[in-house]
Structures are given as structure tokens and as C-alpha cells.
Design a protein around this motif. Structure first.
Motif, mmCIF file in Angstrom:
data_model
loop_
_atom_site.group_PDB
_atom_site.id
_atom_site.type_symbol
_atom_site.label_atom_id
_atom_site.label_comp_id
_atom_site.label_asym_id
_atom_site.label_seq_id
_atom_site.Cartn_x
_atom_site.Cartn_y
_atom_site.Cartn_z
ATOM 1 N N ARG A 1 9.781 -9.661 127.682
ATOM 2 C CA ARG A 1 10.089 -8.310 128.173
ATOM 3 C C ARG A 1 11.063 -8.380 129.345
ATOM 4 N N ASP A 2 10.867 -9.331 130.231
ATOM 5 C CA ASP A 2 11.752 -9.494 131.385
ATOM 6 C C ASP A 2 13.182 -9.779 130.928
ATOM 7 N N ILE A 3 13.321 -10.623 129.931
ATOM 8 C CA ILE A 3 14.651 -10.944 129.388
ATOM 9 C C ILE A 3 15.298 -9.681 128.807
ATOM 10 N N ALA A 4 14.498 -8.885 128.064
ATOM 11 C CA ALA A 4 15.017 -7.660 127.459
ATOM 12 C C ALA A 4 15.466 -6.657 128.530
ATOM 13 N N LEU A 5 14.699 -6.555 129.618
ATOM 14 C CA LEU A 5 15.053 -5.640 130.706
ATOM 15 C C LEU A 5 16.352 -6.065 131.389
ATOM 16 N N LYS A 6 16.475 -7.349 131.671
ATOM 17 C CA LYS A 6 17.677 -7.852 132.344
ATOM 18 C C LYS A 6 18.906 -7.685 131.439
ATOM 19 N N LYS A 7 18.710 -7.904 130.150
ATOM 20 C CA LYS A 7 19.807 -7.733 129.200
ATOM 21 C C LYS A 7 20.244 -6.267 129.155
ATOM 22 N N PHE A 8 19.288 -5.365 129.203
ATOM 23 C CA PHE A 8 19.588 -3.934 129.207
ATOM 24 C C PHE A 8 20.364 -3.543 130.457
ATOM 25 N N LEU A 9 19.954 -4.070 131.601
ATOM 26 C CA LEU A 9 20.635 -3.755 132.851
ATOM 27 C C LEU A 9 22.075 -4.266 132.826
ATOM 28 N N THR A 10 22.278 -5.453 132.285
ATOM 29 C CA THR A 10 23.630 -5.998 132.151
ATOM 30 C C THR A 10 24.484 -5.107 131.255
ATOM 31 N N LYS A 11 23.883 -4.624 130.181
ATOM 32 C CA LYS A 11 24.598 -3.723 129.269
ATOM 33 C C LYS A 11 25.074 -2.472 130.010
ATOM 34 N N LEU A 12 24.216 -1.909 130.848
ATOM 35 C CA LEU A 12 24.567 -0.686 131.562
ATOM 36 C C LEU A 12 25.712 -0.898 132.548
ATOM 37 N N THR A 13 25.888 -2.116 133.005
ATOM 38 C CA THR A 13 26.972 -2.396 133.952
ATOM 39 C C THR A 13 28.302 -2.651 133.237
ATOM 40 N N ASP B 1 21.017 3.800 139.144
ATOM 41 C CA ASP B 1 20.294 3.282 140.307
ATOM 42 C C ASP B 1 18.789 3.326 140.088
ATOM 43 N N LYS B 2 18.314 4.383 139.450
ATOM 44 C CA LYS B 2 16.877 4.512 139.186
ATOM 45 C C LYS B 2 16.406 3.404 138.244
ATOM 46 N N VAL B 3 17.166 3.174 137.176
ATOM 47 C CA VAL B 3 16.809 2.140 136.208
ATOM 48 C C VAL B 3 16.900 0.749 136.843
ATOM 49 N N GLU B 4 17.940 0.541 137.638
ATOM 50 C CA GLU B 4 18.099 -0.751 138.320
ATOM 51 C C GLU B 4 16.896 -1.041 139.215
ATOM 52 N N LYS B 5 16.438 -0.051 139.942
ATOM 53 C CA LYS B 5 15.284 -0.227 140.827
ATOM 54 C C LYS B 5 14.024 -0.563 140.029
ATOM 55 N N SER C 1 12.681 -4.378 140.705
ATOM 56 C CA SER C 1 11.415 -4.388 141.452
ATOM 57 C C SER C 1 10.256 -4.894 140.590
ATOM 58 N N GLU C 2 10.514 -5.114 139.288
ATOM 59 C CA GLU C 2 9.510 -5.553 138.316
ATOM 60 C C GLU C 2 8.387 -4.527 138.138
ATOM 61 N N GLU C 3 8.708 -3.290 138.426
ATOM 62 C CA GLU C 3 7.746 -2.202 138.245
ATOM 63 C C GLU C 3 7.283 -2.112 136.797
ATOM 64 N N ASN C 4 8.216 -2.261 135.861
ATOM 65 C CA ASN C 4 7.867 -2.156 134.455
ATOM 66 C C ASN C 4 7.018 -3.341 133.999
ATOM 67 N N LEU C 5 7.336 -4.526 134.487
ATOM 68 C CA LEU C 5 6.548 -5.710 134.132
ATOM 69 C C LEU C 5 5.111 -5.585 134.631
ATOM 70 N N LYS C 6 4.948 -4.949 135.775
ATOM 71 C CA LYS C 6 3.607 -4.729 136.320
ATOM 72 C C LYS C 6 2.778 -3.895 135.352
ATOM 73 N N ASN D 1 8.974 5.100 132.990
ATOM 74 C CA ASN D 1 10.039 4.099 132.829
ATOM 75 C C ASN D 1 10.769 4.286 131.500
ATOM 76 N N ASP D 2 10.001 4.531 130.442
ATOM 77 C CA ASP D 2 10.595 4.687 129.112
ATOM 78 C C ASP D 2 11.532 5.892 129.065
ATOM 79 N N PHE D 3 11.151 6.957 129.766
ATOM 80 C CA PHE D 3 12.009 8.146 129.823
ATOM 81 C C PHE D 3 13.348 7.810 130.453
ATOM 82 N N TRP D 4 13.333 7.157 131.609
ATOM 83 C CA TRP D 4 14.590 6.859 132.306
ATOM 84 C C TRP D 4 15.424 5.827 131.563
#
Length: 276
Positions: free
Chosen positions: A103-115, A75-79, A83-88, A53-56
Motif C-alpha cells: 500500500r505504501d508503494i502504491a501511495l508513493k507512486k500515486f503522489l509521483t503521478k500527481l507531480t 497539498d491535502k493528498v500529499e499530507k 504523514s502515513e495517515e492512510n497507512l495508519k 482519504n479515498d474521497f480526496w
């Protein structure tokens, strides 16, 4: 996981990939070529359930910075995030509920940034060369979290490199008085004790690793050079390939980061081993 915080970039694997990408970018390589090169040369990381996950995340952020984010990478990062794969993975590392939420907040913020499309691509910067922060044999002291003085011993230094580093051994010095050179002569390297995430066994290794020059400017505490002890230059990094953030220095012994990791003072490896 090599993480010291919940942020996307607060992770050793992420930083290594990001730094190598940007280094190649500053040498005028094309983004697509850099991406292909890093994928080809990081198969072990990509195929690791714990670290892929960290690589992608790093690849996606670099491409976004350069304003060339590929749909397949997004698309890979979004999935991974939705899917909460990283939170798992974080739950498997015994992160508590509060940390998981952050961590969930940080991930969602990152995804928003990418869009959000970046206005301009990252500027390519001319490469500069530096010396490592400290000289081999330097005895370092600083304030631990418990208010005592801690100590670390510098084993190597580097000159005129783009990303110079010091290999440093963290010692068991943990005292109220400012240490003197004799305290370093009589000190031992502390060990890190951790539970192997896959084999579920307790492992340990001496807390020796490399500390990067370029990360030094981000620290929020003072490091003082007590003095210098002549070294015999017998230290060889060999399999010691662990890189650490400077903040690790101020953690006192027996301080757990997560339930499966702690610093312990077992007095097995003396600093005297490397002294003349």
C-alpha cells in the motif's frame, strides 16, 4: 474500508466519487464546479476518519486527469500520504506487514503521478446507455476459490441507463457438481460478518448488494446462467446500498478478507422468499 486491493482505485468509495466526477465531466460541467458539488454533497464521507482519504484521492486523480489539479487538493493528498495517515488506517484494519508495504508503494507512486503534468486533458465522452448484465431471476454459477461451484441469484435488473446495475444475493451453494435450478430454490443467502471499526462490536448483514454493468468486463472468471426462476418482485433495495466488485462472488464461505471480516452460512434468509 471497502477495499479489495492495495491500489488507489481498488476501493468502493474511491470508485463512487471518481465515477460521479467523470460522469459530470462528460456532461460538460467545469472541473471546479464538479469539485465544489462533490465536496458539498459528500460531507459524511469527508468527515469520516475511515473514508475521507479515498474521497480526496479520487478528487485529486480526477482533477489530474482533466489537467486541472488544484494546489490545495494536491497539498491535502500529499499530507495524507507523507504523514502515513492512510497507512495508519490500514494497520487499524489489521492489514499485515506485506500488505502495508504494498500500500505504501502504491501511495508513493500515486503522489509521483500527481507531480507529473499530464500531456492532454481527459477527453469528454458522449454518454451511452446500457442494460444491466443479467435479468431478474437469473441463477448464476461460477467457480469458487476452492474449486467448487458457487451460486448467486439476481433480484433486479435495469434497462437503458448510463450505469445500470443488478442487485444480487450471494447464496450458500458450494458444491462439486454444477448446480441446477432446484439447488437455487433450496439455497440461502450467506451473511457477511465483520467487526465495526469504531464501536468494536461484531455485526452481520445478508450478502446482497449491487453489481455494476460497467465493471463486468474487468472480471477474470466465467459466470454462467444456469436458468431463470420467476421472481415475485417483492425485493426492495431500501437500505441495501452496498456495491460490490464481481470478484466477491468467487469467495467461498468462511473466507476472511481481513481478520475482522468473513462470509458465513447461517441459513437465516431463504431464496424462496423472492420466488413466485
Amino acid at each position: 474500508m471497502g477495499a479489495w486491493g492495495v491500489g488507489i482505485n481498488q476501493n468502493d468509495n474511491y470508485e463512487d466519487v471518481f465515477d460521479e466526477f467523470i460522469n459530470l465531466y462528460n456532461q460538460d460541467y467545469a472541473v471546479a464546479d464538479i469539485t465544489a458539488y462533490l465536496i458539498e454533497n459528500n460531507r459524511d464521507l469527508i468527515e469520516s476518519e475511515e473514508y475521507s482519504n479515498d474521497f480526496w484521492f479520487a478528487i485529486a486523480n480526477c482533477q489530474w486527469e482533466c489537467k486541472e489539479l488544484e494546489k490545495a487538493i494536491y497539498d491535502k493528498v500529499e499530507k495524507i500520504i507523507l504523514s502515513e495517515e492512510n497507512l495508519k488506517l490500514w494497520r487499524q484494519q489489521d492489514a499485515d506487514t506485506k500488505t502495508i508495504i504494498k500500500r505504501d508503494i502504491a501511495l508513493k507512486k500515486f503522489l509521483t503521478k500527481l507531480t507529473t503534468e499530464k500531456a492532454k486533458p481527459r477527453r469528454r465522452i458522449k454518454i451511452k446507455y446500457y442494460d444491466s448484465i443479467f435479468t431478474n431471476g437469473d441463477c448464476l454459477t461460477y467457480t469458487l476459490e476452492n474449486g467448487n461451484f458457487g451460486g448467486a441469484f439476481v433480484l433486479t435488473d435495469e434497462k437503458e441507463l448510463q450505469y445500470p446495475k443488478n442487485f444480487i444475493a450471494i447464496t450458500n451453494i458450494n458444491q462439486r457438481e454444477r448446480p441446477v435450478l432446484n439447488d437455487f430454490k433450496e439455497s440461502f443467502v450467506v451473511f457477511e460478518k465483520y467487526e465495526h471499526p469504531i464501536l468494536k462490536r461484531i455485526d452481520g448483514r445478508e450478502l446482497i448488494g449491487y453489481f455494476m454493468q460497467y465493471k463486468y468486463k474487468t472480471i477474470d472468471f466465467n459466470i454462467e446462467v444456469v436458468g431463470n426462476l420467476p421472481v415475485n418482485n417483492t425485493f426492495e433495495s431500501g437500505n441495501t446500498v452496498y456495491g460490490y466488485g464481481w470478484g466477491l462472488l468467487k469467495l467461498e464461505q468462511n473466507h476472511p478478507i481481513y481478520n475482522n471480516w468473513a462470509i458465513v452460512d447461517n441459513r437465516q434468509l431463504a431464496i424462496k422468499k423472492w420466488l413466485k
